[in-house]
Design a protein around this motif. Sequence first.
Motif, PDB file in Angstrom:
ATOM      1  N   THR A  71     -20.634 -44.063  33.760  1.00 33.00           N
ATOM      2  CA  THR A  71     -19.436 -44.052  34.592  1.00 33.00           C
ATOM      3  C   THR A  71     -18.180 -44.267  33.737  1.00 33.00           C
ATOM      4  N   VAL A  72     -17.047 -43.917  34.310  1.00 32.29           N
ATOM      5  CA  VAL A  72     -15.750 -44.005  33.628  1.00 32.29           C
ATOM      6  C   VAL A  72     -15.335 -45.467  33.488  1.00 32.29           C
ATOM      7  N   ASP A  73     -15.070 -45.874  32.242  1.00 29.34           N
ATOM      8  CA  ASP A  73     -14.630 -47.245  32.009  1.00 29.34           C
ATOM      9  C   ASP A  73     -13.293 -47.267  31.284  1.00 29.34           C
ATOM     10  N   HIS A  74     -12.756 -48.477  31.148  1.00 25.70           N
ATOM     11  CA  HIS A  74     -11.506 -48.678  30.416  1.00 25.70           C
ATOM     12  C   HIS A  74     -11.700 -49.914  29.545  1.00 25.70           C
ATOM     13  N   LEU A  75     -11.511 -49.765  28.247  1.00 24.91           N
ATOM     14  CA  LEU A  75     -11.789 -50.847  27.310  1.00 24.91           C
ATOM     15  C   LEU A  75     -10.923 -52.076  27.545  1.00 24.91           C
ATOM     16  N   VAL A  76     -11.540 -53.224  27.388  1.00 19.72           N
ATOM     17  CA  VAL A  76     -10.882 -54.509  27.529  1.00 19.72           C
ATOM     18  C   VAL A  76     -10.925 -55.153  26.148  1.00 19.72           C
ATOM     19  N   VAL A  77      -9.833 -54.997  25.408  1.00 15.43           N
ATOM     20  CA  VAL A  77      -9.774 -55.453  24.017  1.00 15.43           C
ATOM     21  C   VAL A  77      -8.502 -56.273  23.785  1.00 15.43           C
ATOM     22  N   PRO A  78      -8.484 -57.087  22.716  1.00 16.28           N
ATOM     23  CA  PRO A  78      -7.327 -57.961  22.461  1.00 16.28           C
ATOM     24  C   PRO A  78      -5.969 -57.258  22.441  1.00 16.28           C
ATOM     25  N   LYS A  79      -5.897 -56.053  21.932  1.00 18.13           N
ATOM     26  CA  LYS A  79      -4.618 -55.345  21.879  1.00 18.13           C
ATOM     27  C   LYS A  79      -3.987 -55.193  23.266  1.00 18.13           C
ATOM     28  N   PHE A  80      -4.830 -55.137  24.295  1.00 20.12           N
ATOM     29  CA  PHE A  80      -4.351 -54.966  25.669  1.00 20.12           C
ATOM     30  C   PHE A  80      -4.729 -56.179  26.532  1.00 20.12           C
ATOM     31  N   ALA A  81      -4.612 -57.350  25.955  1.00 16.93           N
ATOM     32  CA  ALA A  81      -5.008 -58.591  26.635  1.00 16.93           C
ATOM     33  C   ALA A  81      -4.285 -58.779  27.964  1.00 16.93           C
ATOM     34  N   GLU A  82      -3.012 -58.412  28.008  1.00 13.20           N
ATOM     35  CA  GLU A  82      -2.235 -58.610  29.235  1.00 13.20           C
ATOM     36  C   GLU A  82      -2.728 -57.719  30.371  1.00 13.20           C
ATOM     37  N   ASN A  85      -7.274 -57.786  33.271  1.00 14.71           N
ATOM     38  CA  ASN A  85      -7.779 -57.825  34.652  1.00 14.71           C
ATOM     39  C   ASN A  85      -7.734 -56.450  35.299  1.00 14.71           C
ATOM     40  N   GLN A  86      -6.671 -55.703  35.044  1.00 16.10           N
ATOM     41  CA  GLN A  86      -6.568 -54.349  35.597  1.00 16.10           C
ATOM     42  C   GLN A  86      -7.648 -53.442  35.002  1.00 16.10           C
ATOM     43  N   ARG A  87      -7.889 -53.558  33.706  1.00 19.78           N
ATOM     44  CA  ARG A  87      -8.900 -52.729  33.050  1.00 19.78           C
ATOM     45  C   ARG A  87     -10.310 -53.070  33.548  1.00 19.78           C
ATOM     46  N   ILE A  88     -10.554 -54.335  33.766  1.00 16.39           N
ATOM     47  CA  ILE A  88     -11.847 -54.757  34.320  1.00 16.39           C
ATOM     48  C   ILE A  88     -12.005 -54.183  35.731  1.00 16.39           C
ATOM     49  N   ARG A  89     -10.960 -54.314  36.529  1.00 17.01           N
ATOM     50  CA  ARG A  89     -10.991 -53.801  37.910  1.00 17.01           C
ATOM     51  C   ARG A  89     -11.186 -52.278  37.925  1.00 17.01           C
ATOM     52  N   THR A  90     -10.467 -51.574  37.047  1.00 15.09           N
ATOM     53  CA  THR A  90     -10.601 -50.113  36.964  1.00 15.09           C
ATOM     54  C   THR A  90     -12.034 -49.725  36.635  1.00 15.09           C
ATOM     55  N   THR A  91     -12.625 -50.397  35.659  1.00 13.45           N
ATOM     56  CA  THR A  91     -14.010 -50.107  35.278  1.00 13.45           C
ATOM     57  C   THR A  91     -14.959 -50.354  36.449  1.00 13.45           C
ATOM     58  N   PHE A  92     -14.786 -51.487  37.126  1.00 17.96           N
ATOM     59  CA  PHE A  92     -15.666 -51.829  38.239  1.00 17.96           C
ATOM     60  C   PHE A  92     -15.531 -50.834  39.391  1.00 17.96           C
ATOM     61  N   GLU A  93     -14.300 -50.517  39.767  1.00 18.08           N
ATOM     62  CA  GLU A  93     -14.088 -49.575  40.875  1.00 18.08           C
ATOM     63  C   GLU A  93     -14.623 -48.187  40.535  1.00 18.08           C
ATOM     64  N   ASN A  94     -14.399 -47.727  39.306  1.00 18.99           N
ATOM     65  CA  ASN A  94     -14.947 -46.429  38.891  1.00 18.99           C
ATOM     66  C   ASN A  94     -16.468 -46.459  38.879  1.00 18.99           C
ATOM     67  N   GLY A  95     -17.030 -47.585  38.470  1.00 15.95           N
ATOM     68  CA  GLY A  95     -18.485 -47.721  38.454  1.00 15.95           C
ATOM     69  C   GLY A  95     -19.089 -47.595  39.835  1.00 15.95           C
ATOM     70  N   LEU A  96     -18.510 -48.304  40.798  1.00 11.95           N
ATOM     71  CA  LEU A  96     -19.024 -48.235  42.169  1.00 11.95           C
ATOM     72  C   LEU A  96     -18.840 -46.851  42.776  1.00 11.95           C
ATOM     73  N   LYS A  97     -17.664 -46.294  42.578  1.00  7.22           N
ATOM     74  CA  LYS A  97     -17.382 -44.963  43.131  1.00  7.22           C
ATOM     75  C   LYS A  97     -18.335 -43.920  42.532  1.00  7.22           C
ATOM     76  N   GLY A  98     -18.517 -43.983  41.222  1.00  6.03           N
ATOM     77  CA  GLY A  98     -19.424 -43.055  40.554  1.00  6.03           C
ATOM     78  C   GLY A  98     -20.870 -43.248  41.002  1.00  6.03           C
ATOM     79  N   PHE A  99     -21.290 -44.499  41.110  1.00  8.89           N
ATOM     80  CA  PHE A  99     -22.661 -44.798  41.524  1.00  8.89           C
ATOM     81  C   PHE A  99     -22.940 -44.284  42.932  1.00  8.89           C
TER      82      PHE A  99
END
Length: 180
Positions: A71-82, A85-99
């Motif tokens: 499924t489509v994810d978005h990396l959660v790395v130190p460069k984008f620490a701020e 939460n949005q990147r985690i949410r995006t990954t989770f929502e894409n995961g559920l939608k794809g599944f």
Amino acid sequence: VLVSRAKLEQNKKKLKLVFREGIREFLQLPSSFPLMGDCGAWGYIEQDDPPYDAVQILDYYQKLGFDIGVTVDHLVVPKFAEERNQRIRTTFENGLKGFEAWQKKYKRDFRLFVAVQGWEAQDYVRMYLDYHKHGVRSFAFGGLARSPSSEVKNLIHELKRDMIAEKAMPEQIHFFGLGR
């Protein structure tokens, strides 16, 4: 064999051939080599959102003949620490939608691994357990390629502990970037 869509799209001529021939023919690989497709999140890490739709990527995996899709994810790395939460949410929502779409339309075509991302071990574990409650049984943990081995070991320890405690065992787990 892992094939990243973001990497494949860097060469339009190759991409056109892959769509015409299929990924296995293009790579000239026998059926004994499982082919895994993913989005290549490192290729779009600088973007605010992934460039791929959670359902359209499933069509891509099906049309090209992958054995496994992620499924489509978005990396959660130190460069984008701020933005973590949005990147985690995006990954989770894409995961559920794809599944959900995979269960309805693509289940017979390829196996789906649902992407798991996090900032720290408990983020990964929480996402894993949330997915498991929704029926997901195959997982792909990403964003770990540049993590110290000690952090990866801690993640695996916490994941194993909570899997057992919650009786939330997977069918399969893949950890990206851990060929150490």
